[in-house]
Write a protein that holds these residues in place. Sequence first.
Motif, PDB file in Angstrom:
ATOM      1  N   LYS A 164      -7.229  38.653  -0.349  1.00 30.31           N
ATOM      2  CA  LYS A 164      -8.219  38.320   0.671  1.00 30.31           C
ATOM      3  C   LYS A 164      -9.171  37.267   0.104  1.00 30.31           C
ATOM      4  CE  LYS A 164     -10.075  41.529   3.172  1.00 30.31           C
ATOM      5  NZ  LYS A 164     -10.799  42.770   3.585  1.00 30.31           N
ATOM      6  N   ILE A 165      -9.389  36.191   0.866  1.00 28.17           N
ATOM      7  CA  ILE A 165     -10.320  35.147   0.419  1.00 28.17           C
ATOM      8  C   ILE A 165     -11.375  34.930   1.498  1.00 28.17           C
ATOM      9  CG2 ILE A 165      -8.645  33.996  -1.080  1.00 28.17           C
ATOM     10  CD1 ILE A 165      -8.175  31.945   1.110  1.00 28.17           C
ATOM     11  N   PRO A 166     -12.634  34.701   1.134  1.00 26.89           N
ATOM     12  CA  PRO A 166     -13.708  34.536   2.123  1.00 26.89           C
ATOM     13  C   PRO A 166     -13.541  33.248   2.925  1.00 26.89           C
ATOM     14  CG  PRO A 166     -14.511  34.007  -0.067  1.00 26.89           C
ATOM     15  CD  PRO A 166     -13.125  34.561  -0.247  1.00 26.89           C
ATOM     16  N   VAL A 167     -13.985  33.284   4.176  1.00 30.01           N
ATOM     17  CA  VAL A 167     -13.909  32.126   5.073  1.00 30.01           C
ATOM     18  C   VAL A 167     -15.319  31.604   5.326  1.00 30.01           C
ATOM     19  CG1 VAL A 167     -13.187  31.277   7.333  1.00 30.01           C
ATOM     20  CG2 VAL A 167     -11.820  33.019   6.153  1.00 30.01           C
ATOM     21  N   TRP A 168     -15.544  30.352   4.979  1.00 35.78           N
ATOM     22  CA  TRP A 168     -16.835  29.683   5.163  1.00 35.78           C
ATOM     23  C   TRP A 168     -16.703  28.599   6.230  1.00 35.78           C
ATOM     24  CZ3 TRP A 168     -21.377  29.736   1.728  1.00 35.78           C
ATOM     25  CH2 TRP A 168     -21.343  30.806   0.808  1.00 35.78           C
ATOM     26  N   ILE A 169     -17.826  28.145   6.699  1.00 36.13           N
ATOM     27  CA  ILE A 169     -17.848  26.892   7.465  1.00 36.13           C
ATOM     28  C   ILE A 169     -18.691  25.903   6.674  1.00 36.13           C
ATOM     29  CG2 ILE A 169     -17.498  27.931   9.741  1.00 36.13           C
ATOM     30  CD1 ILE A 169     -20.519  27.527  10.262  1.00 36.13           C
ATOM     31  N   THR A 210      -9.130  30.080  -3.513  1.00 37.30           N
ATOM     32  CA  THR A 210     -10.008  31.251  -3.641  1.00 37.30           C
ATOM     33  C   THR A 210     -10.944  31.430  -2.446  1.00 37.30           C
ATOM     34  OG1 THR A 210     -11.611  29.926  -4.887  1.00 37.30           O
ATOM     35  CG2 THR A 210      -9.955  31.166  -6.163  1.00 37.30           C
ATOM     36  N   TYR A 211     -10.956  30.482  -1.534  1.00 41.06           N
ATOM     37  CA  TYR A 211     -11.693  30.655  -0.271  1.00 41.06           C
ATOM     38  C   TYR A 211     -11.136  29.655   0.739  1.00 41.06           C
ATOM     39  CZ  TYR A 211     -14.633  26.634  -1.739  1.00 41.06           C
ATOM     40  OH  TYR A 211     -15.098  25.402  -2.141  1.00 41.06           O
ATOM     41  N   MET A 212     -11.502  29.829   1.989  1.00 41.57           N
ATOM     42  CA  MET A 212     -11.083  28.933   3.065  1.00 41.57           C
ATOM     43  C   MET A 212     -12.340  28.370   3.720  1.00 41.57           C
ATOM     44  SD  MET A 212      -8.927  29.794   6.559  1.00 41.57           S
ATOM     45  CE  MET A 212      -7.296  29.642   5.864  1.00 41.57           C
ATOM     46  N   VAL A 213     -12.235  27.120   4.216  1.00 43.81           N
ATOM     47  CA  VAL A 213     -13.353  26.499   4.931  1.00 43.81           C
ATOM     48  C   VAL A 213     -12.869  26.019   6.296  1.00 43.81           C
ATOM     49  CG1 VAL A 213     -15.181  24.759   4.897  1.00 43.81           C
ATOM     50  CG2 VAL A 213     -14.329  25.704   2.736  1.00 43.81           C
ATOM     51  N   LEU A 214     -13.602  26.381   7.333  1.00 42.56           N
ATOM     52  CA  LEU A 214     -13.343  25.896   8.686  1.00 42.56           C
ATOM     53  C   LEU A 214     -14.393  24.866   9.064  1.00 42.56           C
ATOM     54  CD1 LEU A 214     -12.651  29.219  10.681  1.00 42.56           C
ATOM     55  CD2 LEU A 214     -11.005  27.770   9.478  1.00 42.56           C
ATOM     56  N   ALA A 215     -14.016  23.940   9.926  1.00 40.72           N
ATOM     57  CA  ALA A 215     -14.999  23.025  10.497  1.00 40.72           C
ATOM     58  C   ALA A 215     -15.975  23.828  11.344  1.00 40.72           C
ATOM     59  CB  ALA A 215     -14.297  21.975  11.351  1.00 40.72           C
ATOM     60  N   PRO A 216     -17.261  23.457  11.353  1.00 41.03           N
ATOM     61  CA  PRO A 216     -18.242  24.213  12.149  1.00 41.03           C
ATOM     62  C   PRO A 216     -17.866  24.302  13.630  1.00 41.03           C
ATOM     63  CG  PRO A 216     -19.356  22.748  10.632  1.00 41.03           C
ATOM     64  CD  PRO A 216     -17.900  22.405  10.554  1.00 41.03           C
ATOM     65  N   GLU A 217     -17.133  23.287  14.117  1.00 40.35           N
ATOM     66  CA  GLU A 217     -16.756  23.283  15.535  1.00 40.35           C
ATOM     67  C   GLU A 217     -15.375  23.883  15.784  1.00 40.35           C
ATOM     68  OE1 GLU A 217     -16.136  18.975  13.972  1.00 40.35           O
ATOM     69  OE2 GLU A 217     -17.330  20.739  13.514  1.00 40.35           O
ATOM     70  N   ILE A 273      -9.293  24.095   5.833  1.00 42.44           N
ATOM     71  CA  ILE A 273      -8.703  23.765   4.532  1.00 42.44           C
ATOM     72  C   ILE A 273      -8.624  25.028   3.674  1.00 42.44           C
ATOM     73  CG2 ILE A 273      -9.639  21.406   4.563  1.00 42.44           C
ATOM     74  CD1 ILE A 273     -11.576  22.460   2.267  1.00 42.44           C
ATOM     75  N   MET A 274      -7.633  25.036   2.778  1.00 39.96           N
ATOM     76  CA  MET A 274      -7.645  26.022   1.701  1.00 39.96           C
ATOM     77  C   MET A 274      -8.386  25.372   0.553  1.00 39.96           C
ATOM     78  SD  MET A 274      -3.797  25.828   0.120  1.00 39.96           S
ATOM     79  CE  MET A 274      -3.530  24.769  -1.298  1.00 39.96           C
ATOM     80  N   ALA A 275      -9.372  26.069   0.001  1.00 38.27           N
ATOM     81  CA  ALA A 275     -10.198  25.490  -1.045  1.00 38.27           C
ATOM     82  C   ALA A 275      -9.680  25.917  -2.409  1.00 38.27           C
ATOM     83  CB  ALA A 275     -11.647  25.939  -0.863  1.00 38.27           C
ATOM     84  N   GLY A 294     -23.125  24.852   3.576  1.00 43.86           N
ATOM     85  CA  GLY A 294     -22.156  25.699   4.253  1.00 43.86           C
ATOM     86  C   GLY A 294     -22.707  27.097   4.473  1.00 43.86           C
ATOM     87  N   VAL A 295     -21.988  27.885   5.274  1.00 43.33           N
ATOM     88  CA  VAL A 295     -22.396  29.255   5.591  1.00 43.33           C
ATOM     89  C   VAL A 295     -21.155  30.141   5.602  1.00 43.33           C
ATOM     90  CG1 VAL A 295     -23.437  30.773   7.326  1.00 43.33           C
ATOM     91  CG2 VAL A 295     -24.390  28.482   6.950  1.00 43.33           C
ATOM     92  N   PHE A 296     -21.281  31.331   5.038  1.00 40.04           N
ATOM     93  CA  PHE A 296     -20.200  32.334   5.044  1.00 40.04           C
ATOM     94  C   PHE A 296     -20.127  32.977   6.427  1.00 40.04           C
ATOM     95  CE2 PHE A 296     -18.988  36.846   3.628  1.00 40.04           C
ATOM     96  CZ  PHE A 296     -17.627  36.585   3.747  1.00 40.04           C
ATOM     97  N   THR A 297     -18.903  33.085   6.971  1.00 35.65           N
ATOM     98  CA  THR A 297     -18.732  33.672   8.307  1.00 35.65           C
ATOM     99  C   THR A 297     -18.683  35.198   8.272  1.00 35.65           C
ATOM    100  OG1 THR A 297     -16.303  33.670   8.191  1.00 35.65           O
ATOM    101  CG2 THR A 297     -17.374  31.656   9.028  1.00 35.65           C
ATOM    102  N   GLY A 298     -18.457  35.756   7.104  1.00 36.51           N
ATOM    103  CA  GLY A 298     -18.266  37.201   6.999  1.00 36.51           C
ATOM    104  C   GLY A 298     -16.815  37.623   7.132  1.00 36.51           C
ATOM    105  N   ALA A 299     -15.954  36.659   7.521  1.00 37.19           N
ATOM    106  CA  ALA A 299     -14.535  36.959   7.722  1.00 37.19           C
ATOM    107  C   ALA A 299     -13.735  36.622   6.466  1.00 37.19           C
ATOM    108  CB  ALA A 299     -14.005  36.169   8.910  1.00 37.19           C
TER     109      ALA A 299
END
Length: 850
Positions: free
Chosen positions: A353-358, A291-298, A371-373, A338-343
């Motif tokens: 469409k699923i929100p992308v966070w870091i 239901t959402y995706m998470v990217l590493a901050p870097e 990762i897919m969360a 974490g923080v939502f990127t808006g993407a």
Amino acid sequence: MSDDRRKPYPFDEFEPAWQKRWDDEKTFRTPNPGDADFDASKPKFYVLDMFPYPSGSGLHVGHPEGYTATDIIGRAKRRQGFNVLHPMGWDSFGLPAEQYAIKTGQHPRVTTEANITTFKRQLKSLGFGYDWDREIATTDPEYVRWTQWIFIQLYNSYFDEEAQKAKPVSELEGKGWSREQIDAVRLAFIHEAPVNWSPDLGTVLANEEVEEWKAKGHTVERRPLRQWMLRITKYAQRLIDELEPLDWPEGIKLLQRNWIGRSEGAEVHFDLEGHQVTVFTTRPDTLFGATYMVLAPEHPLVAEITTDAQKSAVEEYVAACASKSDLDRGDLNKDKTGVFTGAHAINPVNGEKIPVWIADYVMMGYGTGAIMAVPAHDERDFEFAKKFELPILQVVQPKGDEDWQGYTDHGTAVNSGFLDGLPTAEAKAKIIEWLESEGKGVRKIQYKLRDWLFSRQRYWGEPFPLLWDKTTGEHTTIPESELPLLQPEMEDFKPTGDPRGPLVKATDWINYSDQFERETNTMPQWAGSCWYYLRYCDPGNNESFIGQEVESYWSGGTDSKGIVDLYVGGTEHAVLHLLYARFYHKVLNDLGHLSTNEPFKKLVNQGLILGEDGRKMSKSFGNVVNPDDVVRDYGADALRLYEMFMGPLEQVKPWQMKGVEGISRFLARVWRVAFELNQAGEWERSSKIQDVPCDDKALLKVVHETIKKVTEDIEKMSFNTAISQMMICTNAFTAADVVPLKEFTQLLHVLNPFAPHLSEEIHARLGGAEPLSESAWPAHDESALIESEIELVVQVNGKLRDKITVAKDAPKEEIEAAAQAAPKVQEQTEGKTIRKIIVVPGRLVNIVAN
């Protein structure tokens, strides 16, 4: 113990004398193949301690525990007819020496050599039977030479996937590979990697070093830097598979397997704002629940995909994460941030469409940095989704009546389209087949293991034997004839803040020629500590890091599971040192330099010795016990024996000075069996010691029980029970009116590996012509252990009155007669009529009388 108290036996006189004799005569020197005194008919036994870093504080009493264990085994094996290799050396590069140099201006080599002198004196004062002719230090120029040579082998090698082994890159050159293609597969390669950079220390820190140096007040931040790496990941599967046959503790094997972290699953491709982002998952069957995706901050896409509205929040969060270590970020118990990127990304199985966070719990160093969360079925994702009010969709139905929220085990697919109703295993297989057919993913085996970060920005480390072309930017190695490459002489070791390290200040040294300049990074401390066990075998060889004939002998043949027969050390090296040493060994084996594919056949971890307050010994706690003080007051043998008597070697144990005193009293009893004080206050031979045959069957039995048990317990490393048996034997001698010299000497024989000074001194004073260390190990007499007599309880009318000793096979009539003749039985039956005598074989006799 105050100096004015008479010592229970004169250990302070004879212990240094025996240590000097062993040194002068090189008692424990071990010849190599090719030496004039080498005996090839003897079997070999290589027993090794994890070699110490020589710190300024010297040894504390926790250090000798493992060293004593290996010394006991080494001494016993030597007397049992083995060629025993038992060496000692120094892991002498290290950040503490460099930090001291920065503070004082004193060259790290001066500090290191002074520390080595202290450690060596302390080890010799404990009487360890090391072959000091094989002593090495990782900072010795000749040792540095071969450490750098090994790096060149790694640099000039690649991993052949088909053969699953390292091969020279020259093979690829012959196949027409370009320089760029070859550089991309070298086992030693350059890479820009996020690292733990400490600006005030001026160096990169390994993950396991971060907390230590932060606790000392130093700052550590994450920063991408150009680093030399070793491609250990190519050996991930072999490091798992080839671990299994080794005689290692299962707990250590599990730690190694978990560190390598083999996972089977799938790589799944997500569309993200015009980019393709790949994630790895072990549960592709839960893809409908992403239901959402998470990217590493870097992650490199973060800046590009972040919307204007979220830009400041994202940048602030990324900056905050830069100061955190991987250990901090991976802590399962910490509060999720974490923080939502808006993407938004597109879930490939349903187009949603699923929100992308870091978030800091996702790292570039693990997997793909994305990762897919699936919050319904992953603990961290579940907590994150709850905190930030993100959707949680059940896609696995538990087997029983468990709550599906946070359920991570296998079950049945639900809310998953064409997977619905399938058990987890079948759902996995079907979704992977679908992903591959649709071009949206592939089956994948992944490892948590990362490539080995091999660069440090330090002065006190091995310089890389590498050159950079000033024009083309290409790298190459220096000629092997120029090894060792040592650090330039410098007086200022302070960090400059330049991530190239303090060697940037040595401009003349850097400038190799008009065309080339030197690499300014240095190797980590691991570089030298991962192969030292090989150099011990052949420390004087100037032609090779280990000679072929020597390696073949100490390895024990090609069917051997390793070159070191027994490796003893602390659990703090359970993963990295052992993993790195295994990697080195496998590469050198692949390239034909070694005949075995593993370094250590058997591994034993000694338990920690705590302070008397029950805490880990530390200067900050003020609970450190210096072995010098114990040796001064009680002697080296008492320290050695106490550390082995505290409990099983593997257990954690608190130090107790009363325990040392108790062991000292035991050793004094052994001494007083042999000697007594005369009127002049001098020790002279006891009148109890007589050179006569032993006619005391009970005493003979105890002696041979002791020989048998101590021999077996040394093999099992059950040292505490061996000591207990020697105490029983000593008590038997103490109680005896006559102590036969032969049998007492046999006790000294088996006591010798534990208390070598005392046993040798007593043996010599009693006329022993040959030192115990040079004599054969005694064998027990099985016939002496056979019980020829038994003790029976004698009752009168059911009450215990006496005991009798009779032959084990005595007839009933003889037993009855002996029972009636017992003095206390006669007292109870006098004037009475014996009505009945009941004999219970092997147990008792009951006389009924009235």
